[in-house]
Design an enzyme around this catalytic site. Structure first.
Site, short mmCIF file in Angstrom:
data_model
loop_
_atom_site.label_atom_id
_atom_site.label_comp_id
_atom_site.label_asym_id
_atom_site.label_seq_id
_atom_site.Cartn_x
_atom_site.Cartn_y
_atom_site.Cartn_z
N SER A 1 41.70 -25.98 -26.85
CA SER A 1 41.73 -24.68 -27.53
C SER A 1 40.37 -23.99 -27.67
O SER A 1 40.33 -22.81 -28.02
CB SER A 1 42.34 -24.84 -28.92
OG SER A 1 43.73 -24.99 -28.80
N LYS B 1 40.06 -20.79 -25.85
CA LYS B 1 40.67 -19.54 -26.35
C LYS B 1 39.62 -18.50 -26.74
O LYS B 1 39.87 -17.30 -26.68
CB LYS B 1 41.58 -19.84 -27.54
CG LYS B 1 42.78 -20.71 -27.20
CD LYS B 1 43.48 -21.22 -28.47
CE LYS B 1 44.71 -22.07 -28.16
NZ LYS B 1 45.27 -22.68 -29.38
N TYR C 1 47.04 -20.70 -18.55
CA TYR C 1 46.72 -21.25 -19.88
C TYR C 1 46.56 -22.77 -19.82
O TYR C 1 45.60 -23.32 -20.37
CB TYR C 1 47.83 -20.85 -20.88
CG TYR C 1 47.69 -21.53 -22.23
CD1 TYR C 1 46.76 -21.08 -23.16
CD2 TYR C 1 48.47 -22.63 -22.56
CE1 TYR C 1 46.62 -21.71 -24.39
CE2 TYR C 1 48.34 -23.27 -23.78
CZ TYR C 1 47.41 -22.80 -24.69
OH TYR C 1 47.26 -23.45 -25.90
N TYR D 1 42.25 -23.55 -37.38
CA TYR D 1 43.66 -23.37 -37.75
C TYR D 1 43.85 -23.38 -39.26
O TYR D 1 43.09 -22.75 -39.97
CB TYR D 1 44.54 -24.46 -37.08
CG TYR D 1 44.25 -24.56 -35.62
CD1 TYR D 1 44.55 -23.51 -34.76
CD2 TYR D 1 43.65 -25.68 -35.09
CE1 TYR D 1 44.26 -23.59 -33.42
CE2 TYR D 1 43.36 -25.77 -33.74
CZ TYR D 1 43.67 -24.72 -32.92
OH TYR D 1 43.38 -24.80 -31.59
N VAL E 1 42.21 -29.98 -29.15
CA VAL E 1 42.82 -31.30 -29.29
C VAL E 1 42.24 -32.35 -28.34
O VAL E 1 42.61 -33.52 -28.39
CB VAL E 1 44.37 -31.28 -29.16
CG1 VAL E 1 45.02 -30.66 -30.38
CG2 VAL E 1 44.82 -30.60 -27.88
N1 GLN Z 1 46.50 -27.22 -24.72
C1 GLN Z 1 46.78 -27.43 -26.11
C2 GLN Z 1 48.14 -26.86 -26.48
O1 GLN Z 1 48.53 -25.85 -25.94
C3 GLN Z 1 45.71 -26.78 -26.93
C4 GLN Z 1 45.90 -26.99 -28.41
C5 GLN Z 1 44.63 -27.27 -29.14
O2 GLN Z 1 43.61 -27.63 -28.58
N2 GLN Z 1 44.70 -27.16 -30.44
O3 GLN Z 1 48.82 -27.40 -27.31
#
Ligand code: GLN
Length: 304
Positions: free
Chosen positions: A61, A64, A188, A240, A258
């Site tokens: 993430s 992003k 993505y 988050y 993650v």
């Molecule tokens: N690729 C992960 C997902 O789409 C990214 C989520 C994350 O890093 N929080 O769930």
């Protein structure tokens, strides 16, 4: 500085034994749970690293933040935020709950999965071109020409990403996403699978700390208005539904993934990359957060 970083890692290394590796992307469950590393890159050009700073992990993430900037460059602020909101959710990063409840239907912000998928769908480029533009942007920002995707993680997420797939199709139904949903999801999944080290992440932080100019080359890669926006989202939504507590305890704009990475930016000063693959229940690096908290307190880095 390096001694201080090492001491902070030593103090928090036991935390890596608690927490969990993510299993919903099976390949991520193979990570080294006890790895812990940090890299601090200063605007002066100095870089300080400690622990497992050469450990490779997928950016997840954290990507992003970078794709948001690229989408803003391609479409402008008005268009991007006609499809994605600016508010934190208080829900998990992959929650789909609010997508249907809110009218007009749009994902709350670009840091949650739904919002990030919508943002990626807005990046220009036909076919392979869209991901290649993202990859080139990462290479330029980090100064690392070798960045590439981890094929096993990419395939693992593509195979198991039904929650993301469900949200993306829902968003097309309500008009947030237009065009080929599978193509946007594929980009993505690829952007999340980019393999990096703490050093790469610290360089992304440095680029943001320097308002869109890569300090090493002097090249402006993004409008400062867009990097400011990205940093603001990092404060309000970057961790988050733990963003409030993190702002109070650490006070540095940050974005987690993650894969166990955390990107942090001290505006006008430094970029920081941390990795610790064991996650808390909200999907943030359990030791990484404490490492940043200690560093912030010691160096008085809180922006507040
Ligand atoms: N690729 C992960 C997902 O789409 C990214 C989520 C994350 O890093 N929080 O769930």
């Amino acid at each position: 500085m390096e001694k201080m970083l090492k001491d902070i890692l030593d103090k928090n290394s036991d935390l890596t034994k608690s927490g969990n590796l993510p299993t919903y992307i099976p390949e991520l469950a193979k990570a080294n749970k006890t790895a812990l590393g940090i890299c601090v890159a200063e605007l002066s050009g100095k870089q300080y690293c400690a622990g497992d700073y050469q450990y490779s992990f997928t950016i997840q993430s954290i990507s992003k933040v970078v794709t948001l900037i690229l989408a803003l460059q391609d479409n402008g602020i008005t268009e991007v935020f006609s499809r994605v909101g600016m508010e934190p959710t208080g829900d998990a990063f992959n929650s789909m709950m609010k997508l249907e409840i809110v009218r007009p239907s749009k994902p709350f912000n670009p840091m949650i999965n739904a919002g990030a998928i919508a943002v990626t769908s807005m990046i220009n480029g036909e076919g392979e071109k869209r991901f290649n533009r993202i990859l080139d942007f990462f290479k330029k920002i980090t100064g690392n020409p070798n960045i590439n995707i981890n094929e096993a993680v990419y395939m693992s997420e593509k195979r198991t990403g039904d929650r993301n797939r469900a949200m993306a199709y829902f968003m097309r139904d309500v008009g947030v996403i237009t065009g080929d949903v599978e193509a946007s999801l594929d980009v993505y999944f690829k952007q999340c699978s980019l393999e990096v080290t703490c050093q790469d992440v610290a360089q992304i932080g440095l680029f943001l700390a320097n308002d869109g100019i890569v300090p090493a080359t002097g090249e402006r890669l993004a409008d400062s208005e867009f990097t400011k926006l990205a940093k603001t989202f990092m404060v309000t939504c970057g961790m988050y539904n733990a963003s409030g507590e993190f702002a109070i305890n650490v006070g540095i704009p940050s974005k987690s993934g993650v894969g166990g990475g955390i990107l942090s930016v001290v505006p006008g000063k430094m970029g920081i990359g941390v990795v610790g693959p064991a996650l808390d229940e909200k999907g943030n690096s359990i030791a990484g957060i404490k490492v940043l908290e200690d560093l912030s307190k010691m160096l008085k880095l809180s922006i507040f």
